[in-house]
Motif scaffolding. Sequence first.
Motif, short mmCIF file in Angstrom:
data_model
loop_
_atom_site.label_atom_id
_atom_site.label_comp_id
_atom_site.label_asym_id
_atom_site.label_seq_id
_atom_site.Cartn_x
_atom_site.Cartn_y
_atom_site.Cartn_z
N SER A 327 50.70 21.04 88.42
CA SER A 327 52.03 21.15 88.84
C SER A 327 52.17 20.82 90.60
N HIS A 328 51.06 21.20 91.13
CA HIS A 328 51.09 20.90 92.44
C HIS A 328 50.98 19.42 92.83
N MET A 329 50.24 18.89 91.90
CA MET A 329 50.22 17.28 92.16
C MET A 329 51.52 16.74 91.68
N LEU A 330 52.21 17.27 90.76
CA LEU A 330 53.57 16.79 90.44
C LEU A 330 54.37 16.82 91.43
N GLY A 331 54.48 18.03 92.19
CA GLY A 331 55.07 18.53 93.24
C GLY A 331 55.06 17.35 94.31
N GLN A 332 53.84 16.90 94.71
CA GLN A 332 53.72 15.99 95.54
C GLN A 332 54.20 14.58 95.27
N ALA A 333 53.79 14.50 93.91
CA ALA A 333 54.18 12.85 93.22
C ALA A 333 55.93 12.94 93.37
N LEU A 334 56.45 14.01 92.96
CA LEU A 334 58.06 13.89 93.20
C LEU A 334 58.58 13.87 94.53
N SER A 335 58.06 14.86 95.29
CA SER A 335 58.31 14.47 96.75
C SER A 335 58.16 13.08 97.30
N ASN A 336 57.05 12.38 96.83
CA ASN A 336 56.74 10.98 97.29
C ASN A 336 58.08 10.15 96.71
N GLU A 337 58.75 10.54 95.79
CA GLU A 337 60.02 9.94 95.23
C GLU A 337 61.09 10.66 96.03
N GLY A 338 61.15 11.56 96.79
CA GLY A 338 62.34 12.34 97.45
C GLY A 338 62.84 13.34 96.87
N ILE A 339 62.11 13.79 95.70
CA ILE A 339 62.66 14.93 95.03
C ILE A 339 61.71 16.22 95.50
N MET A 340 62.64 17.05 95.86
CA MET A 340 62.11 18.33 96.61
C MET A 340 62.30 19.43 95.70
N ALA A 341 61.06 19.96 95.10
CA ALA A 341 61.13 21.13 94.33
C ALA A 341 59.87 21.80 94.37
N ARG A 342 60.20 23.15 93.94
CA ARG A 342 58.95 24.27 94.45
C ARG A 342 58.03 24.00 93.31
N THR A 343 56.39 24.51 93.59
CA THR A 343 55.71 24.50 92.50
C THR A 343 54.88 25.91 92.70
N GLY A 344 54.29 26.22 91.73
CA GLY A 344 53.41 27.48 91.89
C GLY A 344 53.87 28.65 90.96
N TYR A 345 53.94 29.94 91.36
CA TYR A 345 54.30 31.18 90.67
C TYR A 345 55.41 31.82 91.14
N THR B 53 46.51 27.27 95.96
CA THR B 53 45.96 25.75 96.16
C THR B 53 44.86 25.73 97.17
N GLY B 54 43.75 25.23 97.05
CA GLY B 54 42.85 25.26 97.92
C GLY B 54 42.62 23.59 98.43
N PHE B 55 41.61 23.39 99.12
CA PHE B 55 41.37 21.93 99.67
C PHE B 55 40.92 21.10 98.33
N LYS B 56 40.49 21.48 97.54
CA LYS B 56 39.90 20.92 96.41
C LYS B 56 41.31 20.16 95.72
N GLU B 57 42.15 20.97 95.47
CA GLU B 57 43.38 20.44 94.69
C GLU B 57 44.32 19.67 95.97
N ASP B 58 44.01 20.06 97.15
CA ASP B 58 44.93 19.16 97.74
C ASP B 58 44.32 17.64 98.12
N ILE B 59 43.06 17.86 97.95
CA ILE B 59 42.45 16.23 97.97
C ILE B 59 42.75 15.56 96.74
N LYS B 60 42.58 16.13 95.60
CA LYS B 60 42.81 15.49 94.10
C LYS B 60 44.29 15.14 94.11
N ASN B 61 45.32 16.15 94.59
CA ASN B 61 46.65 16.03 94.29
C ASN B 61 46.91 14.83 95.12
N SER B 62 46.68 14.78 96.21
CA SER B 62 47.05 13.75 97.34
C SER B 62 46.73 12.42 96.78
N ILE B 63 45.79 12.05 95.98
CA ILE B 63 45.21 11.12 95.49
C ILE B 63 46.02 10.61 94.13
#
Lengths: 387, 358
Positions: A327-345, B53-63
């Motif tokens: 989900s954190h990766m998705l959050g970043q991906a959405l952010s790249n598209e201009g969509i701001m959403a919360r991720t985590g717990y 989230t740690g550095f590991k996730e940050d690296i992987k997620n940013s890619i």
Amino acid sequence: MSDFDYLAADDIYLDSACQSLRPRPVIDALNRYYTEHNSCGERVKYAWGRKTDELVEDTRDALLKFLKLKSRDYFVSFTLNTTYGINLLLQQLKPGLFKKVMTSDIEHNSPFLATMTFAKKAGIPRELMIRERDGSINLSNYDFKKALVVVNCASNIDGRKLLNLKDLVKTVHKQGGVIIIDAAQAMAHSSDILEKTEADAICGSAHKVYGPSLGFMIVRRDLLPKIETSFIGGGMVDDVDKEKYQLSAESPNHVYTKFESGLQAWGEIIAFGESLKWLEKRTKADKKNLADCSQRLFDFLKSQPRVHLLNEEANPTMSFYIDGLDSHMLGQALSNEGIMARTGYFCVHYYLDHVRHYPPLIRFSFGYHIRPSDIDKTINVLERILG
Amino acid sequence: MVCIAAFIILCLMSVIVAFLSIFRRDIGKRWWKTFKKAWGCVGKRLTLQKCETGFKEDIKNSILSKVIVKKPKLVKPISVGIEVVAVLIVLVTVWSLVEGAKAGLALWSLGTCNVQRPEACSLSAEVCSIDGDSGPKNPIEAIGYWFSDWGEIFSAIPDKFRDWDNAQLDLRGIMVHANVDKNAKSAIDIFDPGCSVCLQSYRAQKETGFFNEYNVLLVPFPIQNGDGEFKYKNSKMIVEYVMASVYQGNPETYSGAVSPALDIIDRIFMEKDEDHKSYQKLFNDYYSAEEAEEKIKSWLVEFGYSEAEVGEIESRAKSSEIAEIIAKNNDIVVNNIHAKGIPTMIYEGGKHTGAYKQ
């Protein structure tokens, strides 16, 4: 909506559960304070100060009016945020009055943690109540005798409401308990549940109600004898001797000073009053747009086999996760598209992580600024992600 | 695995950013904020706490976040690729750490970071290395060599704590001074006449008075590589003649004063021919075996020996008695002293490898 004219077409803000976007009138009210009558409230006699005092009083009144509460029963104090308000109460409630402290499993850390420290300090047990899927509590399962109950009336995960709040309040009071409501998530779009409540205290945040960064406490006057003031300072006293003081709160007209130590955020308080006025002006069309947008996204998410949606029904606050995708990766991906959403717990670690064992989630939370085009774009991006 | 890889990358990047901060404080400040969060997460995990989230996730997620919207089908292979790269990073790093530890330990215990090819170690003192054999011919052999290196390293570790007693080593060689000063401390100097570092060392020793400060026993040692070849083609012959010169007559009464051995060594290390070529270089690069032997014999005559005495030294040089003495010396140098390169000197209770420095 023209009140959010600063929002660019490609900026899609879906994090209103954390803090809503501020409409122009609220921003203007705050600016007016700083540019037209910047002054210390409660302690000066000059014109700007009197105007500030007047507008602050208006906000206190507006807030009680917003929840259809009477000033003879309740008073309003301002603080930093919901968490701060709950802690101010729990840290000053006389611990010997209670046999146990109770909260529920889906709570935000704000009441969840504060009840832990209260139980420890008071040397009493802490009990977790299970919230039903519809958000209610099965009252017959619990004994509220001399209990201090701290619960939310709307979840910040999926917006589910404490549907039997009124019954809960009655039951707690009947059994000699005290109930404090975390209203942070209910105030913006589910405030009806709080109307005419008889809860002992309601804590909330103006920044989740289209207002500036500010917290508020609505406290029953008859709770005051149970409070032992220990957080104290300027703005709270009428007289101070070498070893004693006289609290301003002893006067019924200044009872709110019980929780307002030091100089307050006058501009924010005044702008909060403006946000309540703004909120009351929302038209049926505004509400329909919010409901329609929520429903469309809910329907889309519900139809996706890889999406695990936590909501039972559409709500301006929706949480989910997608199989196999962080989900954190998705959050970043959405952010790249201009969509701001919360991720985590979302500060609900206990329930989401330790009880449900969910992976980190994505949360979409809407406010009145939401546009149908925002939903189009969000669905489009999610469709591409889901393949 | 990504976690360990991320930790390694984090370590490396922290060092780089720390260095960068010296010149660009603004960039350093920005990155340190990220690293502080990442290190905070490392700290939490080390104390078995959770970190969302740690550095590991940050690296992987940013890619992955950059490709998931445009090419969602690539997410899985890229994710697998990141994991594979992470595994490689970990393997390479672990291997590097082990190799680093091995090299460090070897440098400390053997005086060289390259056990098989001591001369190839730029961190150690300059030496003429006593190389192993020609090295592994296949990966299986390489593994065997790797483990045998560790064996050598560990077997040499006790030497670091050993209080060297020269008398106990029972080496044969040339006493520099005929009349040994009983009060002077003893020293052993193992050298190869063909070794250029030994030449430098010998000159330094002479210049700084090493030979006057200690009762020095020069031990000639012709370096023999693992393949049986001698490193310097005429060294074996020179050593045989030197040892035969030492042991002429009664071995118990030999001394530098009556032995031409020291004169031979001295001339090889110190002198040049009429064309200004060092004798060491001539023996190593120019003289054939016959020419080299003739040169040594001519020197013996020059040093005052008769033709008959030279003949006697020659026959002694080729005798089994001298061969046994040299072999015994070699065994002590390799297996007891664990010398990986020479010159190796033993004095003041310690072993010193490389050219002598005061």
